[in-house]
Design a protein around this motif. Structure first.
Motif, PDB file in Angstrom:
ATOM      1  N   THR A  23       0.455   0.764  -1.100  1.00 22.94           N
ATOM      2  CA  THR A  23       1.358  -0.055  -0.293  1.00 22.94           C
ATOM      3  C   THR A  23       0.579  -0.783   0.803  1.00 22.94           C
ATOM      4  OG1 THR A  23       1.824   1.949   0.962  1.00 22.94           O
ATOM      5  CG2 THR A  23       3.437   1.300  -0.689  1.00 22.94           C
ATOM      6  N   LEU A  24       1.179  -1.837   1.322  1.00 15.26           N
ATOM      7  CA  LEU A  24       0.578  -2.582   2.417  1.00 15.26           C
ATOM      8  C   LEU A  24       0.925  -1.921   3.740  1.00 15.26           C
ATOM      9  CD1 LEU A  24       1.430  -6.242   1.341  1.00 15.26           C
ATOM     10  CD2 LEU A  24      -0.766  -5.082   1.090  1.00 15.26           C
ATOM     11  N   PRO A  25       0.023  -1.999   4.720  1.00 17.66           N
ATOM     12  CA  PRO A  25       0.372  -1.478   6.050  1.00 17.66           C
ATOM     13  C   PRO A  25       1.461  -2.336   6.674  1.00 17.66           C
ATOM     14  CG  PRO A  25      -1.703  -2.672   6.154  1.00 17.66           C
ATOM     15  CD  PRO A  25      -1.330  -2.587   4.700  1.00 17.66           C
ATOM     16  N   ALA A  26       2.288  -1.725   7.491  1.00 17.20           N
ATOM     17  CA  ALA A  26       3.332  -2.495   8.181  1.00 17.20           C
ATOM     18  C   ALA A  26       2.703  -3.543   9.088  1.00 17.20           C
ATOM     19  CB  ALA A  26       4.227  -1.562   8.992  1.00 17.20           C
ATOM     20  N   GLU A  27       1.599  -3.188   9.747  1.00 17.75           N
ATOM     21  CA  GLU A  27       0.921  -4.119  10.657  1.00 17.75           C
ATOM     22  C   GLU A  27      -0.496  -3.632  10.898  1.00 17.75           C
ATOM     23  OE1 GLU A  27       1.204  -5.291  15.378  1.00 17.75           O
ATOM     24  OE2 GLU A  27       3.080  -5.249  14.228  1.00 17.75           O
ATOM     25  N   VAL A  28      -1.428  -4.565  10.961  1.00 15.73           N
ATOM     26  CA  VAL A  28      -2.808  -4.221  11.299  1.00 15.73           C
ATOM     27  C   VAL A  28      -3.374  -5.343  12.168  1.00 15.73           C
ATOM     28  CG1 VAL A  28      -3.677  -5.265   9.153  1.00 15.73           C
ATOM     29  CG2 VAL A  28      -5.085  -3.606  10.396  1.00 15.73           C
ATOM     30  N   GLU A  29      -4.071  -4.967  13.213  1.00 13.61           N
ATOM     31  CA  GLU A  29      -4.696  -5.911  14.136  1.00 13.61           C
ATOM     32  C   GLU A  29      -6.193  -5.660  14.155  1.00 13.61           C
ATOM     33  OE1 GLU A  29      -4.698  -7.034  18.934  1.00 13.61           O
ATOM     34  OE2 GLU A  29      -2.995  -5.969  18.045  1.00 13.61           O
ATOM     35  N   PHE A  30      -7.009  -6.719  14.076  1.00 12.12           N
ATOM     36  CA  PHE A  30      -8.451  -6.513  14.048  1.00 12.12           C
ATOM     37  C   PHE A  30      -9.165  -7.753  14.568  1.00 12.12           C
ATOM     38  CE2 PHE A  30      -6.940  -8.032   9.994  1.00 12.12           C
ATOM     39  CZ  PHE A  30      -7.792  -9.086   9.693  1.00 12.12           C
ATOM     40  N   LEU A  31     -10.423  -7.546  14.984  1.00 10.47           N
ATOM     41  CA  LEU A  31     -11.301  -8.631  15.430  1.00 10.47           C
ATOM     42  C   LEU A  31     -12.021  -9.214  14.225  1.00 10.47           C
ATOM     43  CD1 LEU A  31     -12.990  -7.171  18.639  1.00 10.47           C
ATOM     44  CD2 LEU A  31     -11.610  -9.240  18.546  1.00 10.47           C
ATOM     45  N   LEU A  32     -12.032 -10.542  14.132  1.00  6.75           N
ATOM     46  CA  LEU A  32     -12.788 -11.184  13.077  1.00  6.75           C
ATOM     47  C   LEU A  32     -14.231 -11.344  13.520  1.00  6.75           C
ATOM     48  CD1 LEU A  32      -9.803 -11.967  12.384  1.00  6.75           C
ATOM     49  CD2 LEU A  32     -10.732 -14.074  11.404  1.00  6.75           C
ATOM     50  N   PRO A  33     -15.194 -11.036  12.655  1.00  6.33           N
ATOM     51  CA  PRO A  33     -16.596 -11.239  13.031  1.00  6.33           C
ATOM     52  C   PRO A  33     -16.927 -12.730  13.071  1.00  6.33           C
ATOM     53  CG  PRO A  33     -16.438 -10.580  10.729  1.00  6.33           C
ATOM     54  CD  PRO A  33     -15.055 -10.475  11.305  1.00  6.33           C
ATOM     55  N   GLU A  34     -18.084 -13.046  13.619  1.00  6.80           N
ATOM     56  CA  GLU A  34     -18.529 -14.432  13.722  1.00  6.80           C
ATOM     57  C   GLU A  34     -18.782 -15.019  12.335  1.00  6.80           C
ATOM     58  OE1 GLU A  34     -22.044 -16.976  16.026  1.00  6.80           O
ATOM     59  OE2 GLU A  34     -21.992 -14.782  16.085  1.00  6.80           O
ATOM     60  N   GLY A  35     -18.483 -16.298  12.178  1.00  7.79           N
ATOM     61  CA  GLY A  35     -18.786 -16.983  10.935  1.00  7.79           C
ATOM     62  C   GLY A  35     -17.625 -17.011   9.960  1.00  7.79           C
ATOM     63  N   ASP A  36     -17.940 -17.413   8.725  1.00  2.10           N
ATOM     64  CA  ASP A  36     -16.936 -17.509   7.670  1.00  2.10           C
ATOM     65  C   ASP A  36     -16.563 -16.106   7.217  1.00  2.10           C
ATOM     66  OD1 ASP A  36     -15.307 -18.226   5.602  1.00  2.10           O
ATOM     67  OD2 ASP A  36     -16.896 -19.040   4.325  1.00  2.10           O
ATOM     68  N   VAL A  37     -15.260 -15.814   7.172  1.00  2.00           N
ATOM     69  CA  VAL A  37     -14.814 -14.467   6.801  1.00  2.00           C
ATOM     70  C   VAL A  37     -14.324 -14.393   5.358  1.00  2.00           C
ATOM     71  CG1 VAL A  37     -14.265 -13.767   9.148  1.00  2.00           C
ATOM     72  CG2 VAL A  37     -12.525 -14.939   7.783  1.00  2.00           C
ATOM     73  N   GLY A  38     -14.401 -15.496   4.617  1.00  2.00           N
ATOM     74  CA  GLY A  38     -14.104 -15.452   3.201  1.00  2.00           C
ATOM     75  C   GLY A  38     -12.671 -15.166   2.832  1.00  2.00           C
ATOM     76  N   LEU A  39     -11.719 -15.663   3.616  1.00  2.00           N
ATOM     77  CA  LEU A  39     -10.304 -15.465   3.323  1.00  2.00           C
ATOM     78  C   LEU A  39      -9.666 -16.779   2.884  1.00  2.00           C
ATOM     79  CD1 LEU A  39      -9.076 -13.255   6.321  1.00  2.00           C
ATOM     80  CD2 LEU A  39      -9.896 -12.503   4.081  1.00  2.00           C
ATOM     81  N   THR A  40      -8.772 -16.714   1.925  1.00  2.00           N
ATOM     82  CA  THR A  40      -7.951 -17.857   1.542  1.00  2.00           C
ATOM     83  C   THR A  40      -6.502 -17.522   1.859  1.00  2.00           C
ATOM     84  OG1 THR A  40      -9.456 -18.510  -0.232  1.00  2.00           O
ATOM     85  CG2 THR A  40      -7.203 -19.360  -0.335  1.00  2.00           C
TER      86      THR A  40
END
Length: 554
Positions: free
Chosen positions: A96-113
């Motif tokens: 299952t997916l988490p209800a909510e998650v918070e995080f810091l993105l690292p520097e640069g391209d993070v490879g998400l679409t």
């Protein structure tokens, strides 16, 4: 997840995983009950990447095959700890997916679409080399995104998320993801933080900034090829332009901003100050703040003030502020560290303030910057389209096209007085349509010359007017000269009357630089003062006047 059958029915498919747990600490925390859910998988956990935040616990499988299913996170944690030395234990989870998650993105391209699906910004692809591939889950919704400068959005749209991901790759970005099936997504909101940005050399076109609007310019877009792409966010108000020559323009409209960017294209160190369009402190009127030299009185700075309300009446050619402060700008404040809370804004009060502030960092704040026009300017245009827009008769400049070469040469409000073509043909008494057609018909010429005047100061040329030389010296006969004059230094000869002994000798529109009487030189006079000098010396022979063409000298 769903499987689409030929019948069109949708069958829910529950994805599960069975993970083998090594002996020792697992570095996993749980939360909740019925069932417990994985809250965090630490980076140094041996299960990192195998079990993920949001997975729902199903059952614990001992090495001997016996199963247990604690209902709450505390009981599950105790079970895992009590079997820490056992080899071969396993844990079954629903993915299952988490209800909510918070995080810091690292520097640069993070490879998400991120793709917009049914009105929700969903993560639809995670690249294999993404630094977030063990943290982020396909199918989660981007609910909030915050940049290091404080700009933020909630209830995000996929296009804006992808724009921010590509143009803001510095460390410190924060993203909040939510399970879209829970229906607890935040309402859409968007906020960008006020910020100053240094811009490179170049005019409006080279900077790649597209802005529009009045009274304040809204930044609509930044060209993908621009150096500023990613540093400056669209949909912000350009509230101020700061120049390294000591000028700061606040609250100017799009047309004037483009003109000033073009005029200052060669300066290094310019800054734009961008503000949120909903900010309560947006500029309410166009102002010019001019930082003056630290030392000097008004006279030493080459400034003359007058009128009610007080305006700049004259800026000496030798002044460091020539070309920065323009005649007609109205003074609204003189600021320095020890300025009184209530200032005397009369001409004498401004002079006193500049005297008292000598030795301090100080600036003069002006308004009426749109209406402050030079008396006259003569421009020879290059071949091609001029991009000038005229209205009224005589033709008044009311605007420019985006790429107009006239933007940095001619002010809105100036009037086209005469047009001279390369053939030598001279036109006056112009009207807008005929002027525009004549310019277009001669677009291949690089010798189209227009004399522009400030109609409030300089009269229109008339047939029979003498051509004006760059400079001239003329002897004055005794008696009354019948001259009309106007302005502070340099005052202008606005009309040589028909009965004047100087008719046919002195052209209209010349600026008086010096008057010599009995070998004594007089300079720096206003029209009123010059008139008195001429009247008092009317009986004197061998008076000499030296004049210049104001379109060249001033």
């Amino acid at each position: 997840n769903f499987i689409q059958l030929n019948t069109g029915r949708k069958i829910s498919v529950i994805m599960t995983t069975v993970a083998t747990l090594p002996s020792g600490p697992l570095g996993i925390t749980f939360k909740g009950s019925n069932p417990p859910v994985i809250k965090e998988v630490k980076y140094d956990s041996p299960m990192f990447g195998l079990l993920k935040c949001g997975y729902s616990f199903v059952e614990f499988i001992h090495a001997n095959g016996q199963t247990e299913a604690p209902k709450d996170s505390v009981s599950l944690a105790k079970l895992i700890k009590s079997t820490a030395e056992d080899e071969g234990r396993k844990m079954k989870c629903i993915m299952t997916l988490p209800a909510e998650v918070e995080f810091l993105l690292p520097e640069g391209d993070v490879g998400l679409t991120v793709t917009q699906e049914k009105g929700i910004a969903l993560i639809t692809k995670i690249e294999n080399d993404s630094p977030l591939k063990h943290l982020v889950r396909v199918g989660m919704a981007v609910d909030a995104f915050t940049l290091p400068d404080g700009s933020s959005m909630t209830g995000c749209h996929a296009d804006k998320v992808m724009e921010w991901l590509s143009t803001n790759q510095e460390p410190g970005r924060v993203m909040i993801l939510k399970d879209p099936s829970l229906g607890a997504l935040s309402p859409p909101s968007f906020s960008q933080t006020n910020a100053a940005f240094e811009i490179p050399q170049g005019d409006t076109a080279k900077l790649g900034l597209r802005f529009q609007g009045s009274p304040l310019p809204n930044l609509v877009d930044v060209d993908p090829r621009s150096e500023l792409r990613g540093r400056i966010q669209p949909d912000m108000i350009i509230a101020a332009l700061r120049c390294p020559d000591g000028r700061e323009f606040q609250g100017i409209d799009s047309s004037y901003l483009a003109k000033m960017l073009d005029e200052t294209a060669d300066l290094e160190g310019r800054q734009l100050y961008l503000m949120n369009k909903y900010d309560d402190d947006l500029p309410s009127e166009p102002l010019l703040k001019v930082w003056c030299p630290v030392f000097g009185t008004a006279e030493e700075l080459g400034l003359v003030f007058g009128g009610n309300p007080t305006c700049a009446k004259y800026v000496a050619p030798h002044s460091q502020l020539n070309g920065i402060i323009r005649k007609g700008m109205r003074v609204v404040n003189v600021w320095w560290k020890y300025a009184p809370p209530v200032q005397d804004l009369s001409p004498e009060g401004i002079v006193q303030s500049l005297s008292e502030s000598s030795g301090c960092d100080r600036c003069i704040v002006f308004t009426n910057i749109y209406q402050s026009l030079p008396d006259e300017v003569v421009v020879t245009f290059p071949a091609g389209n001029l991009g000038l827009r005229f209205a009224e008769t005589p033709p008044k400049v009311i605007g420019y096209t985006r790429d107009s070469p006239a933007r940095k040469l001619v002010d809105v409000g100036m009037v086209a007085d005469t047009l001279t073509l390369g053939s030598g043909n001279n036109y006056m008494n112009l009207e807008p349509t005929k002027l525009t057609r004549t310019l277009i018909a001669n677009a291949a010429s690089d010798k189209r010359t227009i004399r522009f005047i400030n109609p409030k100061v300089v009269p229109l040329s008339k047939p029979g007017d003498l051509p004006r030389p760059d400079r001239m010296t003329i002897g004055l006969p005794p008696g009354k000269l019948f001259l009309n004059m106007k302005g502070m230094f340099p005052c202008l000869i606005t009309q040589v009357k028909p009965q004047s002994p100087l008719v046919g000798k002195l052209p209209n529109g010349m600026a008086v630089e010096e008057l010599v009487i009995d070998g004594r030189s007089y300079t720096g006079f206003s029209a009123v003062e010059l008139s008195k000098l001429l009247k008092d010396s009317a009986h004197k022979p061998q008076r000499v006047m030296r004049l210049s063409n104001p379109s060249i000298s001033y």
